[in-house]
Motif scaffolding. Structure first.
Motif, short mmCIF file in Angstrom:
data_model
loop_
_atom_site.label_atom_id
_atom_site.label_comp_id
_atom_site.label_asym_id
_atom_site.label_seq_id
_atom_site.Cartn_x
_atom_site.Cartn_y
_atom_site.Cartn_z
N GLY A 46 -54.01 -41.64 81.22
CA GLY A 46 -54.46 -41.38 79.86
C GLY A 46 -55.22 -42.54 79.26
N LYS A 300 -53.24 -37.05 75.97
CA LYS A 300 -52.94 -37.02 74.54
C LYS A 300 -52.12 -38.22 74.08
CE LYS A 300 -52.60 -31.99 74.97
NZ LYS A 300 -51.69 -30.82 74.85
N GLY A 362 -45.70 -30.62 73.14
CA GLY A 362 -47.01 -29.98 73.24
C GLY A 362 -47.15 -28.81 72.28
N MET A 365 -47.66 -30.23 68.83
CA MET A 365 -49.01 -30.76 68.62
C MET A 365 -50.02 -29.63 68.44
SD MET A 365 -50.85 -33.73 70.86
CE MET A 365 -52.17 -34.72 70.13
N GLU A 366 -49.88 -28.56 69.21
CA GLU A 366 -50.78 -27.42 69.07
C GLU A 366 -50.61 -26.74 67.71
OE1 GLU A 366 -50.53 -24.66 72.26
OE2 GLU A 366 -50.77 -26.20 73.82
N ASP A 371 -49.40 -35.50 65.14
CA ASP A 371 -50.70 -36.06 65.48
C ASP A 371 -50.56 -36.84 66.79
OD1 ASP A 371 -49.31 -38.31 64.74
OD2 ASP A 371 -50.61 -38.83 63.06
N GLN A 372 -51.64 -37.42 67.27
CA GLN A 372 -51.60 -38.10 68.57
C GLN A 372 -50.63 -39.28 68.57
OE1 GLN A 372 -55.08 -40.39 69.87
NE2 GLN A 372 -54.89 -39.51 71.91
N TYR A 375 -47.00 -37.95 68.52
CA TYR A 375 -46.78 -37.33 69.82
C TYR A 375 -46.54 -38.39 70.89
CZ TYR A 375 -48.01 -34.88 74.17
OH TYR A 375 -48.01 -34.38 75.45
N SER A 376 -47.33 -39.47 70.86
CA SER A 376 -47.18 -40.54 71.84
C SER A 376 -45.82 -41.20 71.74
CB SER A 376 -48.29 -41.58 71.65
OG SER A 376 -49.57 -41.00 71.77
#
Length: 438
Positions: A46, A300, A362, A365-366, A371-372, A375-376
């Protein structure tokens, strides 16, 4: 698709499978489930390393949509296999211990997760606050049933009393998590289409009341014939894909439909051989496609600029996730009569999250709930809590040359006062690994 894109797609697919296999073997050599290595390999491809230059060179942007489609197919197959492998009989044999453990392993971290959600709202403004709070509660209370089965097998605890309790608890937690995620996604869905979610009730009724009996008769006939032709697998695979597409149209994530169709496949003795064959064939396909999902998920994750505030949030997420699972499960198990050591082992096992957490993230996030950056942070928590399960388990249980001994006190049957029930030691002998690889 242009010829050069076809060539790149094929080469990238080969690269991803090779890297996943190598990373899985390395993880196993380090005492970790192979899925940990595969997830880490996806994260390394990534944008975290070299500002995305590595991923941009190895996996160009124009190829990624096609890889995403392959990843979705792999995810459908994986969730179908999870539903197919779900054993309802296991829930009946673990008794009140599993029921208490479910309450501790799900409700306590969920409640703490709601508090964590309020804390995260200081710096994050989701489009739907209620759905966001509920999602954070689910995200920290997930337990990965497939990865847990692999860990129990590697530790020689598969088929033991504690293993049955752990798997039963994880299975119910998974069912609760997917049900909650379905409701959360419906709550956060786009206006004008939310009415479709109501169709999930009649759809589930059709699956269980109509499709399940018909499928049972067909599979029983195939089992009686003593062979499982490719046509049987094709039929069931088409059913899983159609079910995934239906739930996606309804407004729920397609993994819900695949998981639901896996649950629909009958668990009767006459269909057991066919069901085993279906599971093996499905898992063979996921070996090729599931690593693609790890890479797509890794695109992501960007940890290059989380900053000091991000590290504080990561610490809070990790603390709530680990403490909620461990404390909730430990106190619930102790209140049901399990020894302190056995309760600690069960609590450690419930902290396994793995791929199930990645799928849930996931979905979040969808749906626009993460947000990224957030999520991270949750992906790091998922990998860390899964990776720590093995080492902590070794500290709690030890490892002998021939067998694994644990001083678990199983709640004894009621006896008279003149004949008190002695505490007994349960010896957990090693057994052969089950078929699951996750």
């Amino acid at each position: 698709m242009k010829e050069n894109l076809v060539s790149l797609l094929i080469l990238d697919l080969a690269l991803i499978i090779a890297l996943a296999k190598a990373a899985g073997r390395l993880a196993r050599a380090l005492g970790q489930p192979p899925v940990i290595g595969e997830i880490v390999a996806g994260l390394l491809l990534g944008p975290t390393l070299f500002g995305g230059a590595l991923s941009g060179t190895l996996v160009p942007v124009e190829v990624r949509p096609y890889l995403g489609a392959l990843a979705d197919v792999g995810l459908v197959l994986f969730m179908f296999a999870v539903g197919l492998e779900f054993d309802f009989e296991r829930l009946r044999g673990s008794g009140r211990m599993a029921g208490a453990a479910v309450a501790g392993a799900a409700l306590v971290p969920f409640a703490l997760g709601l508090g964590l959600g309020w804390y995260l709202l200081r710096t994050y403004e989701p489009p739907h606050r209620t759905a966001f709070l509920l999602f954070i509660g689910v995200a920290v209370s997930v337990t990965a049933f497939p990865v847990l089965a692999r860990i129990l097998s590697d530790r020689g605890m598969n088929g033991t009393w504690l293993g049955s309790v752990a798997l039963s608890t994880a299975a119910v937690c998974d069912l609760a998590a997917w049900s909650m995620l379905a409701g959360i996604q419906a709550l956060a869905g786009a206006s004008g289409h939310q009415w479709r979610v109501l169709l999930v009730v009649p759809y589930a009724a059709v699956l269980f009341l109509l499709v399940r009996p018909l499928l049972g008769r067909y599979l029983a006939g195939e089992g009686a014939a003593g062979s499982q032709p490719a046509g049987t697998f094709t039929l069931v695979l088409v059913g899983a894909l159609v079910s995934a597409g239906v739930t996606q149209w309804i407004g729920l994530h397609f993994v819900m439909g695949a998981f639901l169709f896996g649950l629909v496949v009958p668990r009767r003795e006459k269909t057991s051989a066919v069901r085993e064959e279906l599971l093996q064939r499905t898992q063979h396909m996921t070996v090729l496609l599931l690593p693609v999902y790890f890479v797509v998920a890794g695109f992501k994750v960007d940890l290059s600029d989380i900053g000091a505030d991000g590290l504080v949030q990561l610490a809070a997420i990790f603390l709530v996730a680990v403490t909620g699972k461990f404390a909730g499960t430990w106190f619930a198990a102790r209140s049901s009569g399990m020894s302190p050591r056995g309760s600690a082992v069960l609590a450690c096992l419930m902290n396994t999250r793995g791929l199930t957490e990645l799928i849930a993230l996931g979905i979040g996030m969808e749906a626009g709930l993460l947000d990224q950056r957030l999520y991270s942070l949750f992906v790091v928590m998922a990998v860390a809590t899964t990776a720590m399960t093995g080492p902590v388990l070794r500290l709690l249980t030890g490892r002998g040359d021939q067998e694994l001994e644990l001083d678990f006190i199983v709640p004894p049957p009621r006896r008279s006062v003149e004949s008190p029930a002695p505490a007994r030691r349960t010896v957990l002998a090693r057994s052969e690994p089950p078929r699951t690889r996750w």
